[in-house]
Design an enzyme around this catalytic site. Structure first.
Site, PDB file in Angstrom:
ATOM      1  N   ASP A  85      11.599  56.321 -25.424  1.00  0.00           N
ATOM      2  CA  ASP A  85      10.724  55.539 -26.306  1.00  0.00           C
ATOM      3  C   ASP A  85      11.022  54.049 -26.157  1.00  0.00           C
ATOM      4  O   ASP A  85      12.138  53.606 -26.396  1.00  0.00           O
ATOM      5  CB  ASP A  85      10.973  55.956 -27.769  1.00  0.00           C
ATOM      6  CG  ASP A  85      10.073  55.198 -28.729  1.00  0.00           C
ATOM      7  OD1 ASP A  85       8.916  55.613 -28.897  1.00  0.00           O
ATOM      8  OD2 ASP A  85      10.520  54.174 -29.294  1.00  0.00           O
TER       9      ASP A  85
ATOM     10  N   TYR B 171      10.238  45.411 -27.841  1.00  0.00           N
ATOM     11  CA  TYR B 171      11.676  45.559 -27.596  1.00  0.00           C
ATOM     12  C   TYR B 171      12.149  44.700 -26.408  1.00  0.00           C
ATOM     13  O   TYR B 171      13.350  44.504 -26.230  1.00  0.00           O
ATOM     14  CB  TYR B 171      12.067  47.024 -27.323  1.00  0.00           C
ATOM     15  CG  TYR B 171      11.696  48.005 -28.402  1.00  0.00           C
ATOM     16  CD1 TYR B 171      11.344  47.583 -29.678  1.00  0.00           C
ATOM     17  CD2 TYR B 171      11.691  49.379 -28.163  1.00  0.00           C
ATOM     18  CE1 TYR B 171      10.982  48.491 -30.678  1.00  0.00           C
ATOM     19  CE2 TYR B 171      11.344  50.285 -29.150  1.00  0.00           C
ATOM     20  CZ  TYR B 171      10.980  49.836 -30.395  1.00  0.00           C
ATOM     21  OH  TYR B 171      10.629  50.737 -31.363  1.00  0.00           O
TER      22      TYR B 171
ATOM     23  N   LYS C 226       4.476  50.907 -26.846  1.00  0.00           N
ATOM     24  CA  LYS C 226       3.670  50.527 -28.016  1.00  0.00           C
ATOM     25  C   LYS C 226       3.182  49.094 -27.876  1.00  0.00           C
ATOM     26  O   LYS C 226       3.849  48.275 -27.241  1.00  0.00           O
ATOM     27  CB  LYS C 226       4.502  50.635 -29.298  1.00  0.00           C
ATOM     28  CG  LYS C 226       5.422  51.835 -29.348  1.00  0.00           C
ATOM     29  CD  LYS C 226       6.209  51.910 -30.648  1.00  0.00           C
ATOM     30  CE  LYS C 226       7.275  52.988 -30.563  1.00  0.00           C
ATOM     31  NZ  LYS C 226       8.542  52.536 -29.951  1.00  0.00           N
TER      32      LYS C 226
ATOM     33  N   HIS D 232       1.770  49.889 -32.526  1.00  0.00           N
ATOM     34  CA  HIS D 232       3.132  49.839 -33.093  1.00  0.00           C
ATOM     35  C   HIS D 232       3.137  49.735 -34.629  1.00  0.00           C
ATOM     36  O   HIS D 232       3.823  50.489 -35.301  1.00  0.00           O
ATOM     37  CB  HIS D 232       3.886  48.660 -32.468  1.00  0.00           C
ATOM     38  CG  HIS D 232       5.370  48.774 -32.553  1.00  0.00           C
ATOM     39  ND1 HIS D 232       6.209  48.209 -31.622  1.00  0.00           N
ATOM     40  CD2 HIS D 232       6.185  49.380 -33.456  1.00  0.00           C
ATOM     41  CE1 HIS D 232       7.471  48.474 -31.946  1.00  0.00           C
ATOM     42  NE2 HIS D 232       7.477  49.167 -33.061  1.00  0.00           N
TER      43      HIS D 232
HETATM   44  N1  LIG Z   1       7.712  52.624 -34.388  1.00  0.00           N
HETATM   45  C1  LIG Z   1       8.502  51.821 -35.057  1.00  0.00           C
HETATM   46  O1  LIG Z   1       8.070  50.960 -35.830  1.00  0.00           O
HETATM   47  C2  LIG Z   1       9.993  51.972 -34.900  1.00  0.00           C
HETATM   48  C3  LIG Z   1      10.857  51.385 -35.839  1.00  0.00           C
HETATM   49  C4  LIG Z   1      12.226  51.584 -35.666  1.00  0.00           C
HETATM   50  C5  LIG Z   1      12.699  52.329 -34.583  1.00  0.00           C
HETATM   51  N2  LIG Z   1      11.827  52.865 -33.675  1.00  0.00           N
HETATM   52  C6  LIG Z   1      12.291  53.655 -32.496  1.00  0.00           C
HETATM   53  O2  LIG Z   1      13.154  54.689 -32.973  1.00  0.00           O
HETATM   54  C7  LIG Z   1      14.409  54.593 -32.335  1.00  0.00           C
HETATM   55  C8  LIG Z   1      15.522  55.102 -33.234  1.00  0.00           C
HETATM   56  O3  LIG Z   1      15.558  54.414 -34.466  1.00  0.00           O
HETATM   57  P1  LIG Z   1      16.688  53.309 -34.809  1.00  0.00           P
HETATM   58  O4  LIG Z   1      17.142  52.692 -33.569  1.00  0.00           O
HETATM   59  O5  LIG Z   1      16.087  52.441 -35.855  1.00  0.00           O
HETATM   60  O6  LIG Z   1      17.831  54.138 -35.556  1.00  0.00           O
HETATM   61  P2  LIG Z   1      18.645  55.500 -35.339  1.00  0.00           P
HETATM   62  O7  LIG Z   1      18.354  56.098 -34.025  1.00  0.00           O
HETATM   63  O8  LIG Z   1      18.437  56.318 -36.572  1.00  0.00           O
HETATM   64  O9  LIG Z   1      20.143  55.001 -35.408  1.00  0.00           O
HETATM   65  C9  LIG Z   1      20.740  54.222 -34.407  1.00  0.00           C
HETATM   66  C10 LIG Z   1      22.119  53.820 -34.888  1.00  0.00           C
HETATM   67  O10 LIG Z   1      22.898  54.997 -35.119  1.00  0.00           O
HETATM   68  C11 LIG Z   1      24.103  54.967 -34.347  1.00  0.00           C
HETATM   69  N3  LIG Z   1      24.297  56.321 -33.805  1.00  0.00           N
HETATM   70  C12 LIG Z   1      23.684  56.894 -32.735  1.00  0.00           C
HETATM   71  N4  LIG Z   1      24.099  58.155 -32.551  1.00  0.00           N
HETATM   72  C13 LIG Z   1      25.000  58.411 -33.529  1.00  0.00           C
HETATM   73  C14 LIG Z   1      25.757  59.543 -33.869  1.00  0.00           C
HETATM   74  N5  LIG Z   1      25.680  60.671 -33.168  1.00  0.00           N
HETATM   75  N6  LIG Z   1      26.599  59.463 -34.951  1.00  0.00           N
HETATM   76  C15 LIG Z   1      26.673  58.330 -35.672  1.00  0.00           C
HETATM   77  N7  LIG Z   1      25.959  57.199 -35.404  1.00  0.00           N
HETATM   78  C16 LIG Z   1      25.121  57.244 -34.336  1.00  0.00           C
HETATM   79  C17 LIG Z   1      23.866  53.929 -33.276  1.00  0.00           C
HETATM   80  O11 LIG Z   1      25.072  53.246 -33.001  1.00  0.00           O
HETATM   81  P3  LIG Z   1      25.727  53.232 -31.506  1.00  0.00           P
HETATM   82  O12 LIG Z   1      24.784  52.465 -30.647  1.00  0.00           O
HETATM   83  O13 LIG Z   1      27.028  52.552 -31.743  1.00  0.00           O
HETATM   84  O14 LIG Z   1      25.868  54.668 -31.091  1.00  0.00           O
HETATM   85  C18 LIG Z   1      22.878  52.972 -33.923  1.00  0.00           C
HETATM   86  O15 LIG Z   1      23.540  51.980 -34.673  1.00  0.00           O
HETATM   87  C19 LIG Z   1      14.499  53.106 -31.966  1.00  0.00           C
HETATM   88  O16 LIG Z   1      15.522  52.838 -31.037  1.00  0.00           O
HETATM   89  C20 LIG Z   1      13.104  52.861 -31.475  1.00  0.00           C
HETATM   90  O17 LIG Z   1      12.947  53.384 -30.150  1.00  0.00           O
HETATM   91  C21 LIG Z   1      10.475  52.705 -33.834  1.00  0.00           C
END
Ligand SMILES: NC(=O)c1ccc[n+]([C@@H]2O[C@H](COP(=O)([O-])OP(=O)(O)OC[C@H]3O[C@@H](n4cnc5c(N)ncnc54)[C@H](OP(=O)(O)O)[C@@H]3O)[C@@H](O)[C@H]2O)c1
Length: 273
Positions: free
Chosen positions: A43, A48, A73, A106
């Site tokens: 994704d 980004y 997106k 997005h």
């Molecule tokens: N469409 C939208 O508007 C939108 C908005 C937000 C996000 N997104 C997409 O969704 C993806 C995921 O969401 P997100 O990045 O907001 O948050 P997330 O995936 O819920 O959390 C990422 C965080 O969790 C940590 N983490 C990862 N694996 C872990 C584990 N097994 N145990 C504990 N901590 C862990 C990571 O740290 P480390 O790096 O230190 O592992 C990072 O700080 C984004 O990267 C993006 O591609 C889309």
């Protein structure tokens, strides 16, 4: 073959790699390692600023293109028809791909008519720039409106979704209209790590709290795209298909939702119902 969900003709692998905040060499390396481990869904988004690195990781892994599902997106400032096409073509040029598997709006932009944006989104599909199209951060009302305006099937709504947030209404609307749901921030940006309920359930299955959280979502056919910058966590976040949560465990996790559970603030339409 990767476990996947089907929606309006699309087949979307249930676990993908989120790439927000991953940049340059380290982003390319994470994409490559994820694909080597078996991930088949990545994704990204124009916003980004990492499309080129994602493309680099994809080529380095050498997995056949038709085996990987790539989502990108178009950002909310580019929702006028002409900007939409420019942004899409720009992402494809940076990814070095002729098309993506899924192209999403997005965030909605209330100052640009949805009809114009949906028209532009559908045109990218007809022009062969995207195999499938969908939306992100769309509320119940916006999903209904988008479905009425679209003359190509919408296959996905990517929304914030994790145990601390009840997204039941928008998920039900998506399903009624044939759209799948992708959970972004599926591990609540790492907050699930020390959660007592998730850890207790994890202990019973020999799994971590993050794995229980991701399993809770995929068990409901919700696609998850956890992000990590640590190679050792890629495997942890992907290993969620060898155990099953009981109805009582699913219920205990659902009970973690609370009214202030949202993490990602949104300045657009605040009414999610
Ligand atoms: N469409 C939208 O508007 C939108 C908005 C937000 C996000 N997104 C997409 O969704 C993806 C995921 O969401 P997100 O990045 O907001 O948050 P997330 O995936 O819920 O959390 C990422 C965080 O969790 C940590 N983490 C990862 N694996 C872990 C584990 N097994 N145990 C504990 N901590 C862990 C990571 O740290 P480390 O790096 O230190 O592992 C990072 O700080 C984004 O990267 C993006 O591609 C889309």
């Amino acid at each position: 073959m990767a476990q996947a969900v089907e929606a309006n003709g699309a087949r979307i692998p249930l676990v993908g790699l989120g790439t927000w905040e991953l940049r340059g060499r380290s982003c390319a390396r994470m994409v490559e390692e994820a694909l080597e481990l078996g991930y088949r869904h990545i994704d990204t988004a124009a916003m980004y600023g990492n499309d080129a690195a994602v493309g680099e990781g994809l080529r380095a892994a050498g997995v056949p293109r038709d085996e990987v599902f790539i989502t990108t997106k178009v950002w909310s400032s580019d929702l006028r028809a002409r900007d939409f096409e420019r942004s899409t073509r720009d992402s494809l040029a940076k990814l070095k791909l002729p098309s993506v598997d899924l192209l999403l709006i997005h965030w909605p932009n209330p100052s640009i008519p949805l009809k114009e944006t949906i028209g532009a989104l559908c045109k990218t599909k007809r022009d062969g720039l995207a195999r499938h199209i969908g939306v992100s951060n769309f509320t119940v009302a916006l999903v209904e409106e988008a479905v009425k305006l679209a003359n190509e099937p919408l296959v996905n709504n990517q929304i914030e979704c994790h145990p601390y947030l009840d997204q039941g209404k928008v998920i039900a609307t998506c399903r009624k209209r044939g759209l799948s749901v992708t959970a972004y921030s599926p591990i609540a940006r790492g907050r699930v790590e020390g959660d007592a309920v998730l850890s207790r359930i994890g202990k019973a299955h020999g799994k971590t709290a993050a794995q229980v959280c991701l399993r809770y979502l995929v068990q409901q056919d919700i696609v998850v795209i956890p992000r990590t910058s640590r190679p050792q966590r890629l495997k942890e976040n992907f290993d969620v298909f060898d155990f099953k949560l009981s109805p009582a465990e699913m219920k205990a996790i659902a009970a973690l939702a609370h009214p202030r559970g949202r993490i990602v603030e949104w300045s657009g339409t605040p009414d999610w119902d």
